[in-house]
Design an enzyme around this catalytic site. Structure first.
Site, PDB file in Angstrom:
ATOM      1  N   TRP A 121      22.702 -15.609   3.831  1.00 14.79           N
ATOM      2  CA  TRP A 121      23.123 -16.171   2.452  1.00 14.79           C
ATOM      3  C   TRP A 121      24.341 -15.501   2.037  1.00 14.79           C
ATOM      4  O   TRP A 121      25.350 -16.444   1.606  1.00 14.79           O
ATOM      5  CB  TRP A 121      21.981 -16.000   1.275  1.00 14.79           C
ATOM      6  N   ASP A 136      24.218 -13.600  -6.477  1.00 20.37           N
ATOM      7  CA  ASP A 136      23.341 -14.692  -6.240  1.00 20.37           C
ATOM      8  C   ASP A 136      21.891 -13.872  -6.547  1.00 20.37           C
ATOM      9  O   ASP A 136      21.538 -13.388  -5.476  1.00 20.37           O
ATOM     10  CB  ASP A 136      23.519 -15.119  -4.736  1.00 20.37           C
ATOM     11  N   LYS A 190      12.476 -19.856  -6.587  1.00 19.51           N
ATOM     12  CA  LYS A 190      11.770 -18.601  -6.386  1.00 19.51           C
ATOM     13  C   LYS A 190      10.994 -18.095  -7.494  1.00 19.51           C
ATOM     14  O   LYS A 190       9.707 -18.261  -7.465  1.00 19.51           O
ATOM     15  CB  LYS A 190      13.011 -17.699  -5.913  1.00 19.51           C
TER      16      LYS A 190
END
Lengths: 360, 360
Positions: free
Chosen positions: B102, B172, B196
Site C-alpha cells: 500500500w 493511511d 475495514k
C-alpha cells in the site's frame, strides 16, 4: 408509517421488492453467512453479482461489446472532471450545450481543463426550452459534444438525440438512464449517477465506446482513468460493492417489469397525466415548453407562493414526500422515476385537486 | 448457514447488531416511510444522521475542532492522488515511508504530481520490519510525510507514531482507524477507507487539520478539493448516503463497546492470542518481526503449502471464511478487525490446532 410515495429528485425512491430482498439478504446472502457488504470484492460470489449486474444492464440498455461499462465512485459530479481529463486527448476544446444548472456545472468544471465552446444556451428563456439543433454553433474539431438530456432541477428534457457527426456525443443521463429506450450506439459516452433510476448514491455508471479509452491526460488521477478502470473490471480498487449489488437488484426488477420499453410507456403515461392535470387546472403551472417537459422531474408552482408551506404540510400528512422544489428555483417538484408507481402520481393528482378546490 | 466468522481483509465483517438494525430499518426509517438510501441528502432526517455520525466519530477518535472531518467517495486509492494534489502546495516534494504494497501504491501515485523522497524502506527485508526512525532520510522542507501505519497485505504495523517535526504527518489508517486510541493531534491528515473498521466500501473518511485546507493545485478535480468538500459539509455533491448511515451505526456500536480504548484492549488480546498460538506451533509461521506484527491482519503459512487448499476447505466448512492470503503473498491471512468477535479467533485457533494435529 407504511411506505410513503417519495418524490425526491435523488436519492430517489427505490422499488419496494428490491428493498425487501435487500432486507431479507442483509445478514446472510444465500447461505454464505455474510452480508453482500461484507464480501471480498474478489470473491466468486461478489464477482458473480457484479458480472450479472453488468450483463443485465447491457441487456436492458442494449449496450454492444463496442462499449465498456464501468461502475465507478464519486457520482456524476466527479465525471464533470473525469470526462475532459480522459477525452480531450490532443484536442484543445470541447462543445457543451447549456440547458440548465447541471449543464452549467459540467461546463464550469470542463473549463478548468480546456477550452469550452458553449454551442447553444437556453439561459435567456430561463431554461424553459431546448435550443433547436439547427442553431448550434458546433465545432467539427471538438474533442466531444456534451449535453444534459434531462435537467433534474429545471425539469427540462431533450425530445431528440443531437446529431454530433464524427464528434463523440457525451450525455449526462443521470435521470434518463433506463427510463425509456435509448440508442446507445449514437453515443461516445453516457454517464449516470445511480441515485435516480439505478440504486443508492455513491455509484456512477459509465458507458464508454472502447475507442475512446486510453487517451487520459497524464495528470489524470489513476482512479479517474477510464482505461485503468476498464482494464480492471471496475475493481482497480475496492468498488462500492453494496451499491453495485443493489443496482443489480434494480436491473432484475426492471427486467421483470418488461424492460425499458415497458418502463418508457409507463413513464410517459405518468408524466402525461400529471402535466395534463397541471395544464387543465388554473391553480397550478409549469413553465416549460410542452415538447421539452421532463418525464422524470415535474416542477410546478401554485397560484400563490404563500400557500407553499401549507401545500407541503398537507402532502406530508398524506405520505406524499419531498415535493419541495430545488432551493435554486422554488415551487414544487415531483420526481417520478421508474420506481414511482403510477398510484403515486394518482395520489398526488388527487391531493392537488382537493388542495386547489379548498384553497384556490 | 447462520452467520459465519468472516476473516476478509476488506470489505470486512460488520457488527451483527449493526446489520440487524440496518435490516429492520430498510423499508421504513423510524416512521418516515422511506429507507435511508431513499432520503434526500439535504433532508432534516439525513442531515441529522450525517451530523450524528460525525459527532460520534469525533468523540470516539478524539478529534478537535482544529480538524475537519470529511466523508468522501472513491476509497483510499483516490486519496493517493487527492493528497498530493491538495497538500503539495508550493512545495516541490513530499516524504514517503515504504513498508509494503500500500505504501508503494501511494508512492507511485504521488510521483505523478511531484518529487517523492522515499525516506526509508523495508523492502530489502521482504517488508517484515519497519525501519527505525533514526535512520530515516527526511526532508525538513517536505510538503508532508506519508506513511502507512498498517500494511493490510503484509500484516506489518508501526508500533510508534513517527515524529515529523513541523512537516505535516499523513497516515493511511484504513485498517487502523478506531481499532485503538490514536493521538489525532500528531497528524496533519488521516484517511481511512471505510471497509475495514467503519462500514461498507465506497466511503473514505478524511480527518484534516484545517490549516492544510485551501492549498489545492489548480488542476485538482473539484470533487477532490478538500476545501470545497469541507465548505460543503461533504455534500458538494450527493454523498454516499447509505454508507455514511451505516458508518454512523458502527460508531454507535463502538461507543456501546466502550470506545476505542476498550476496542484496543480486545484487539490486542485477539492478536496476541493468535500470534502466541502460531509461535508455539511448529506447523504455522508468521514472518514479521514480533514488535511490528499487525493487530488487524495476521498472515501465516502452513508447514507445507500443498496443504493450503485443504486447510481453506476445512475452514470454510466450519464457517471460518476468507482466510486465503492476498494473491501477491500467498499463504493465509486472518483479518481480525473490530467487528471480529474474540470467539471467532478462538474458533480459528481451535481449527488450526486440530488441522495441525491431523495433518502436521
Amino acid at each position: 408509517m407504511s411506505r410513503a410515495f417519495n418524490f425526491c429528485a435523488g436519492p430517489a425512491t427505490l422499488p419496494e421488492p428490491v428493498l425487501k430482498q435487500a432486507r431479507d439478504e442483509m445478514l446472510d446472502w444465500r447461505g454464505t453467512g455474510m452480508s453482500v457488504m461484507e464480501m471480498s470484492h474478489r470473491s466468486d460470489e461478489f464477482v458473480a453479482i457484479a458480472e450479472t449486474a453488468e450483463k443485465d444492464l447491457r441487456e436492458l440498455a442494449g449496450i454492444s461489446d463496442d462499449y465498456a461499462v464501468l461502475f465507478m465512485q464519486g457520482g456524476a459530479s466527479s465525471q464533470f472532471s473525469t470526462i475532459p481529463l480522459n477525452l480531450l486527448g490532443d484536442k484543445t476544446s470541447a462543445d457543451y450545450v447549456n440547458t440548465g444548472i447541471w449543464s452549467k456545472k459540467a461546463i464550469a468544471e470542463a473549463k478548468r481543463y480546456g477550452d469550452v465552446n458553449v454551442v447553444a444556451s437556453s439561459e435567456d428563456s430561463g431554461f424553459t426550452t431546448v435550443p433547436e439543433q439547427a442553431t448550434w454553433n458546433t465545432n467539427a474539431d471538438a474533442a466531444y459534444l456534451h449535453y444534459t438530456p434531462n435537467e433534474t432541477i429545471g425539469g427540462l428534457e431533450f425530445d431528440f438525440t443531437p446529431d454530433s457527426g464524427d464528434v463523440p456525443l457525451v450525455a449526462d443521463m443521470s435521470s434518463t438512464m433506463l427510463s425509456r429506450p435509448v440508442d446507445v450506439s449514437r453515443y461516445g459516452l453516457i454517464y449516470a449517477g445511480a441515485q435516480k433510476n439505478i440504486g443508492p448514491s455513491g455509484l456512477v455508471v459509465v458507458i464508454i465506446r472502447k475507442d475512446l479509452l486510453g487517451k487520459a491526460r497524464k495528470e489524470t488521477p489513476t482512479m479517474m482513468n477510464y482505461q485503468v478502470i476498464a482494464d480492471n473490471g471496475s475493481m482497480y480498487n475496492t468498488p462500492a460493492t453494496y451499491s453495485w449489488y443493489l443496482a443489480g437488484l434494480v436491473f432484475k426488477w426492471l427486467k421483470e417489469q418488461g424492460g425499458v420499453k415497458a418502463m418508457g410507456e409507463i413513464n410517459y403515461r405518468k408524466a402525461r397525466k400529471l402535466y395534463d392535470f397541471i395544464d387543465a387546472n388554473d391553480f397550478y403551472a409549469n413553465p416549460i415548453e410542452p415538447r421539452f417537459r421532463s418525464w422524470m422531474n415535474v416542477p410546478f408552482t401554485l397560484a400563490d407562493d404563500a400557500l407553499n408551506d401549507e401545500f407541503l404540510k398537507g402532502a406530508d400528512a398524506r405520505g406524499l414526500l419531498n415535493l419541495k422544489g430545488h432551493r435554486s428555483v422554488g415551487g414544487m417538484r415531483a420526481s417520478i422515476y421508474n420506481a414511482m408507481p403510477e398510484a403515486g402520481v394518482d395520489a398526488l393528482i388527487q391531493y392537488m385537486t382537493e388542495f386547489a378546490k379548498e384553497r384556490g
